[in-house]
Design an enzyme around this catalytic site. Sequence first.
Site, PDB file in Angstrom:
ATOM      1  N   ARG A  76       0.827  -1.220   0.000  1.00 47.56           N
ATOM      2  CA  ARG A  76       0.000   0.000   0.000  1.00 47.56           C
ATOM      3  C   ARG A  76       0.853   1.259   0.000  1.00 47.56           C
ATOM      4  O   ARG A  76       0.422   2.302  -0.488  1.00 47.56           O
ATOM      5  CB  ARG A  76      -0.992  -0.034   1.161  1.00 47.56           C
ATOM      6  CG  ARG A  76      -2.110  -1.049   0.959  1.00 47.56           C
ATOM      7  CD  ARG A  76      -3.049  -1.099   2.145  1.00 47.56           C
ATOM      8  NE  ARG A  76      -2.371  -1.483   3.361  1.00 47.56           N
ATOM      9  CZ  ARG A  76      -2.073  -2.730   3.711  1.00 47.56           C
ATOM     10  NH1 ARG A  76      -2.400  -3.726   2.905  1.00 47.56           N
ATOM     11  NH2 ARG A  76      -1.444  -2.997   4.838  1.00 47.56           N
ATOM     12  N   GLU A 113       2.981  -6.067  13.399  1.00 49.82           N
ATOM     13  CA  GLU A 113       1.867  -6.167  14.351  1.00 49.82           C
ATOM     14  C   GLU A 113       1.268  -7.577  14.226  1.00 49.82           C
ATOM     15  O   GLU A 113       0.836  -8.172  15.190  1.00 49.82           O
ATOM     16  CB  GLU A 113       0.815  -5.099  14.017  1.00 49.82           C
ATOM     17  CG  GLU A 113      -0.316  -5.017  15.017  1.00 49.82           C
ATOM     18  CD  GLU A 113      -1.408  -4.054  14.574  1.00 49.82           C
ATOM     19  OE1 GLU A 113      -1.294  -3.468  13.473  1.00 49.82           O
ATOM     20  OE2 GLU A 113      -2.383  -3.912  15.328  1.00 49.82           O
TER      21      GLU A 113
END
Length: 188
Positions: A76, A113
């Site tokens: 992204r 994460e």
Amino acid sequence: MVPGLRPPAETSEGDGMSELSTMILDRIRDVPDYPKPGVMFKDITPLLGDPVAMAAVVDGLAGLYEVDKIVGIEARGFILAAPVAYRAAAGFVPVRKKGKLPAATLEESYDLEYGSATIEVHRDAFTPGDRVLIVDDVLATGGTAQAAVELVRRAGGEVVGIAVLMELAFLEGRERLDGIPVHSLVIV
Ligand code: AMP
């Protein structure tokens, strides 16, 4: 003021939300439990589909520094970094997941994460001393950005900052990026 630094873009929380922050927040969709349970995924596709908001975001990220190269982080990050590079009249350098770049690379591994990963950059991506801005969509734990900083430095570039659309402040990624200016268009 840092040499080459233009007037700051939106980087703060608390002092009232700017029009740009509101525009961004209204166009980022929270998707719970993606890609795995417990993760609240920040889906930027509604923002990407809005040409006015997208132009404002690109302008916001492109106006931070005068740089030679804009690094985009797969995947992204590419979507934002390429138009930012065009707007800033800078070169674009892709940092990709391991095994995707065709020529000789440098690599760094890091924790995410969710999961872990290895990213790479072409060894010859920078001219020594190139001023570099690293661009990504979301700053979470900061592991990806930290690995990208290492890659750029090892490849001869000078990291002047990291710019993201959205920072997840509760994950304290900024703390891992000690000494590197971090600019977030929105902090949540
Ligand atoms: P981190 O290394 O933890 O800072 O994670 C940053 C990278 O993972 C960025 O490239 C983001 O695109 C992606 N990422 C991490 N957490 C999220 C999230 N909650 N929503 C969307 N993207 C995320």
